[in-house]
Design a protein around this motif. Sequence first.
Motif, PDB file in Angstrom:
ATOM      1  N   ASP A  32       0.809  -1.202   0.000  1.00 53.51           N
ATOM      2  CA  ASP A  32       0.000   0.000   0.000  1.00 53.51           C
ATOM      3  C   ASP A  32       0.851   1.264   0.000  1.00 53.51           C
ATOM      4  N   SER A  33       2.009   1.195   0.696  1.00 57.66           N
ATOM      5  CA  SER A  33       2.842   2.382   0.770  1.00 57.66           C
ATOM      6  C   SER A  33       4.013   2.296  -0.222  1.00 57.66           C
ATOM      7  N   ASP A  34       3.856   1.421  -1.242  1.00 53.21           N
ATOM      8  CA  ASP A  34       4.808   1.334  -2.358  1.00 53.21           C
ATOM      9  C   ASP A  34       6.205   0.844  -2.002  1.00 53.21           C
ATOM     10  N   PHE A  35       6.303   0.052  -0.927  1.00 51.60           N
ATOM     11  CA  PHE A  35       7.572  -0.628  -0.649  1.00 51.60           C
ATOM     12  C   PHE A  35       7.487  -2.051  -1.194  1.00 51.60           C
ATOM     13  N   GLY A  36       7.350  -2.122  -2.518  1.00 51.07           N
ATOM     14  CA  GLY A  36       7.056  -3.394  -3.182  1.00 51.07           C
ATOM     15  C   GLY A  36       8.081  -4.483  -2.935  1.00 51.07           C
ATOM     16  N   LYS A  37       9.362  -4.113  -2.936  1.00 54.02           N
ATOM     17  CA  LYS A  37      10.408  -5.140  -2.791  1.00 54.02           C
ATOM     18  C   LYS A  37      10.391  -5.753  -1.390  1.00 54.02           C
ATOM     19  N   LEU A  38      10.226  -4.880  -0.402  1.00 52.28           N
ATOM     20  CA  LEU A  38      10.142  -5.366   0.976  1.00 52.28           C
ATOM     21  C   LEU A  38       8.857  -6.183   1.156  1.00 52.28           C
ATOM     22  N   ALA A  39       7.771  -5.710   0.557  1.00 52.83           N
ATOM     23  CA  ALA A  39       6.485  -6.413   0.641  1.00 52.83           C
ATOM     24  C   ALA A  39       6.613  -7.830   0.089  1.00 52.83           C
ATOM     25  N   ALA A  40       7.318  -7.964  -1.025  1.00 53.74           N
ATOM     26  CA  ALA A  40       7.470  -9.280  -1.663  1.00 53.74           C
ATOM     27  C   ALA A  40       8.269 -10.223  -0.765  1.00 53.74           C
ATOM     28  N   LYS A  41       9.294  -9.682  -0.117  1.00 51.31           N
ATOM     29  CA  LYS A  41      10.127 -10.499   0.771  1.00 51.31           C
ATOM     30  C   LYS A  41       9.295 -10.973   1.978  1.00 51.31           C
ATOM     31  N   PHE A  42       8.458 -10.087   2.517  1.00 50.71           N
ATOM     32  CA  PHE A  42       7.623 -10.453   3.661  1.00 50.71           C
ATOM     33  C   PHE A  42       6.636 -11.552   3.278  1.00 50.71           C
TER      34      PHE A  42
END
Length: 152
Positions: A32-42
């Motif tokens: 939602d806050s556009d931290f896509g790379k971190l989101a994918a890792k989580f």
Amino acid sequence: MSQKVIDLLNKGRSRELTAISQYMSQHYELEDSDFGKLAAKFKEIAITEMKHAEKLAERILFLKGEPTSKPDALPKKGQQIPNMMTTNMVLESTAIKLYNEAAMVCAAEQDQISKELFEDLLKDEEDHLNYFENTKDHVDKLGAAYLATLAG
Ligand SMILES: [Fe+2]
Ligand SMILES: [Fe+2]
């Protein structure tokens, strides 16, 4: 079969279910806050925890126990990235402590397969703890410059 071991497998399963809901909730917030790379890792780590929960359930069923569907805590919401890392470090550390103790109980109860299961999970949890610690360290030291690399 040992009720002690079944209880520990279920305790682990509850911890895994908490981790799954925590990491998926963070995954959505980060997307939602556009931290896509971190989101994918989580999300990737959450899927590993799903596999852990499933392996624990399979072992519980094999031992004629009943796999719990209850997490042992509610996910924290709306945290800043460094606080997310701290939350996750606590989740992983408590799992590591629990699984180390559980492996010893399994040995005492002469249940080698459950012991090996806990040892397998431990390897992943140590990797996860390491990842969350390193990421927090980078964010603390490098701040916005590092956060920018986690966007996308
Ligand atoms: Fe796990
Ligand atoms: Fe983990």
